[in-house]
Every structure is written in C-alpha cells, then in structure tokens.
Design an enzyme around this catalytic site. Structure first.
Site, PDB file in Angstrom:
ATOM      1  N   ASN A  14      17.581 -16.868 -22.758  1.00  0.00           N
ATOM      2  CA  ASN A  14      16.551 -17.766 -22.222  1.00  0.00           C
ATOM      3  C   ASN A  14      16.411 -17.442 -20.739  1.00  0.00           C
ATOM      4  O   ASN A  14      17.257 -17.833 -19.944  1.00  0.00           O
ATOM      5  CB  ASN A  14      16.999 -19.223 -22.428  1.00  0.00           C
ATOM      6  N   GLU A  53      16.318 -28.940 -20.210  1.00  0.00           N
ATOM      7  CA  GLU A  53      15.487 -28.995 -18.989  1.00  0.00           C
ATOM      8  C   GLU A  53      14.115 -29.594 -19.309  1.00  0.00           C
ATOM      9  O   GLU A  53      13.532 -30.294 -18.486  1.00  0.00           O
ATOM     10  CB  GLU A  53      15.384 -27.595 -18.359  1.00  0.00           C
ATOM     11  N   HIS A  80      14.633 -27.886 -25.121  1.00  0.00           N
ATOM     12  CA  HIS A  80      15.681 -27.489 -24.164  1.00  0.00           C
ATOM     13  C   HIS A  80      15.968 -28.673 -23.250  1.00  0.00           C
ATOM     14  O   HIS A  80      15.065 -29.445 -22.910  1.00  0.00           O
ATOM     15  CB  HIS A  80      15.203 -26.280 -23.347  1.00  0.00           C
ATOM     16  N   SER A 125      26.618 -21.902 -20.140  1.00  0.00           N
ATOM     17  CA  SER A 125      27.478 -21.012 -19.354  1.00  0.00           C
ATOM     18  C   SER A 125      28.287 -20.033 -20.212  1.00  0.00           C
ATOM     19  O   SER A 125      29.423 -19.694 -19.864  1.00  0.00           O
ATOM     20  CB  SER A 125      28.393 -21.814 -18.419  1.00  0.00           C
ATOM     21  N   GLY A 136      24.095 -23.989 -16.940  1.00  0.00           N
ATOM     22  CA  GLY A 136      23.854 -23.524 -15.571  1.00  0.00           C
ATOM     23  C   GLY A 136      24.889 -24.011 -14.577  1.00  0.00           C
ATOM     24  O   GLY A 136      24.699 -23.881 -13.365  1.00  0.00           O
ATOM     25  N   LYS A 154      14.339 -18.528 -18.687  1.00  0.00           N
ATOM     26  CA  LYS A 154      13.806 -19.661 -17.903  1.00  0.00           C
ATOM     27  C   LYS A 154      12.679 -19.176 -16.987  1.00  0.00           C
ATOM     28  O   LYS A 154      11.949 -18.264 -17.375  1.00  0.00           O
ATOM     29  CB  LYS A 154      14.937 -20.335 -17.110  1.00  0.00           C
ATOM     30  N   GLU A 178      23.881 -27.378 -26.999  1.00  0.00           N
ATOM     31  CA  GLU A 178      24.027 -27.076 -25.578  1.00  0.00           C
ATOM     32  C   GLU A 178      24.448 -28.340 -24.835  1.00  0.00           C
ATOM     33  O   GLU A 178      23.591 -29.169 -24.481  1.00  0.00           O
ATOM     34  CB  GLU A 178      22.702 -26.583 -25.001  1.00  0.00           C
TER      35      GLU A 178
HETATM   36  C1  PEP Z   1      20.317 -22.379 -21.305  1.00  0.00           C
HETATM   37  O1  PEP Z   1      19.468 -22.452 -20.437  1.00  0.00           O
HETATM   38  O2  PEP Z   1      20.010 -22.603 -22.477  1.00  0.00           O
HETATM   39  C2  PEP Z   1      21.689 -22.026 -20.912  1.00  0.00           C
HETATM   40  C3  PEP Z   1      22.630 -22.076 -21.812  1.00  0.00           C
HETATM   41  O3  PEP Z   1      21.867 -21.673 -19.595  1.00  0.00           O
HETATM   42  P1  PEP Z   1      23.245 -21.080 -18.965  1.00  0.00           P
HETATM   43  O4  PEP Z   1      23.732 -20.003 -19.896  1.00  0.00           O
HETATM   44  O5  PEP Z   1      22.810 -20.532 -17.630  1.00  0.00           O
HETATM   45  O6  PEP Z   1      24.195 -22.207 -18.865  1.00  0.00           O
END
Ligand code: PEP
Length: 250
Positions: free
Chosen positions: A9, A97, A95, A212, A173, A11, A167
């Site tokens: 992803n 976000e 997601h 992460s 992040g 973003k 998630e």
């Molecule tokens: C995500 O945006 O779905 C995500 C898992 O980000 P990150 O790997 O940066 O934590």
C-alpha cells in the site's frame, strides 16, 4: 493450502520517476518469489503507469479506495469501473486512515465492499482495533463488528471473493508491530468468527496482517498458521525490503 498474498500500500507517496525505479527493482527480484502473489496499490493517478509497467509480469496491482457511486457528479471520486479500466485486481476498502481521517464507518465500508465485488474487483477489507480499544480488551468485539457489517450486507459467502487485512491501528506506520502471537490470536479469532457462519469460507479466506511488517519481522509473522500474507505500507516503498517480505511469504 491458502496461497499467500503480499500487497504493498503505497498510500500518498511517489512520483513518476520514483515509481518507475521502484517497479524496476521489484520486477528484477520477483523471480525469487516462489509461490506468493505480489500486488502493489499505487495512488490512483499512477495506475496507468503501473499497468503499463507490470503487464506481462506476475505482479498484480490494485487501488487504495473507491467510490460507492457508479458515475456522475461526484467531484474527486473514482468509480469501480475506472479501477477496472486500469486492469486492477484488488482494491483496498476501509483502511484505518480512511476510517479515522475521512470518517468512513462500517456501513460505508461494507457498501464499498459490495460495489468492488459487483465490479469483479477483489476487495481487501481492512479491520483492526485502536490502541484504546486494545487496552480496554475489546479487540475481538471490534473486529467481529467490522466483519459483521460486510456479512450482514452481502452474506458470508461474499468474504470468499475478497481478502481480509487485520491491521491493528496502533501498529500502522508506528514501527510497533503486533507480536506474532498477538497477531495469530486475532487472526484465529477472525477465522473462527467466520467459521461460525460458514466453515468452508473460513478455511479459504486469506487473512493478511498489516502494521509495520518489515524485512526483519516478516518471517516470524508469516509463519503463523492463520496469517496468509501481509499488507505493507512503509516497507513497500523500498524494492529490496518489499522483496524480502515477498520471499518470506514463499
Ligand atoms: C498500511 O498502511 O496498511 C500499513 C500496514 O502501513 P505500515 O506497514 O507502514 O505500518
């Protein structure tokens, strides 16, 4: 055996030049990925670039969001048919976000799941608890509610047409990853929840971990019984790190 999926992803990151370099790097190393499916989800405006650069490779691609509307006066929105037009296989829905910054609730996310599925796209349904919810020990209730919104609208069989990404919001992040045991516990719970409605769908559905995941922790996370791949943010922007995760997936 469920095939593993590693989806990047991106973003709101990248430029024409950086995306070309990133895709060149991924394409160079993709031959070492044995069995996992690899996907990238760029910002909408780069879908055309990605389509032309990935056509004829084993790498597939997807979008990060979609509109629930078909077409018309919805300035700034992108329809499922447009995402299809660019050869996408996947689209991310819900997601964290989108949920936290743009007010997307369970009902809207379920509607997006429906629209994606109706268009023949495979939705990647993101679910997960906030830190506050984990501390209150309501993680299971939260993920059960988020999945139930889709089951109630579309029926449990609809889950077999998509992918679930667990998630934990506190891990996205932040550099804080759920431990393999913490992640496995929730993945197992999610599968059991689905099995309560349909054991066959539960057995088949891919449940990715996101939060992460990186080149250093992927092997352990991906070794868990109910973790069928990863949704990768930050680490998907560096070809070598992303490929290391893809290779760890098999
Ligand atoms: C995500 O945006 O779905 C995500 C898992 O980000 P990150 O790997 O940066 O934590």
């Amino acid at each position: 055996m469920r095939q593993k999926l590693v989806a990047g992803n991106w973003k709101m990151n990248g430029s024409k030049a950086s995306i070309k370099a990133l895709l060149d790097g991924i394409k160079q190393g993709i031959g070492d990925v044995q069995s996992a499916e690899v996907a990238v989800c760029p910002p909408f405006v780069y879908l055309g670039e990605v389509e032309s650069q990935l056509q004829g490779t084993p790498i597939v691609w997807g979008a990060q969001n979609l509109s629930t509307e078909e077409k018309g006066a919805f300035t700034g929105e992108i329809a499922a048919s447009m995402i299809n037009d660019f050869g996408c296989k996947y689209v991310i829905v819900g997601h964290s976000e989108r949920r936290s910054l743009y007010g997307e609730d369970d009902a809207l996310v379920a509607k997006k799941y429906r629209v994606a599925r109706a268009a023949g796209l495979r939705p990647i349904l993101c679910i997960g608890e906030t830190l506050e919810e984990r501390e209150k020990e309501v993680t299971n209730e939260v993920v059960a509610r988020q999945i139930a919104a889709v089951i109630d609208l579309e029926g449990v069989a609809a889950l077999a047409d998509g992918v679930i990404a667990y998630e934990p919001v506190w891990a996205i992040g932040t550099g804080k990853t759920a431990s393999p045991e913490q992640a496995q516990e929730v993945h197992k719970f999610i599968r059991e929840q689905i099995a309560a409605s349909d054991a066959e769908v539960a057995r088949k559905v891919q449940i990715l971990y996101g939060g992460s995941m990186n080149a250093g922790n992927a092997v352990e996370l991906l070794a868990q019984e109910d973790i069928d791949g990863g949704l990768i943010g930050g680490a998907s922007l560096k070809a070598e790190d992303f490929l290391t995760i893809c290779r760890a997936a098999g």
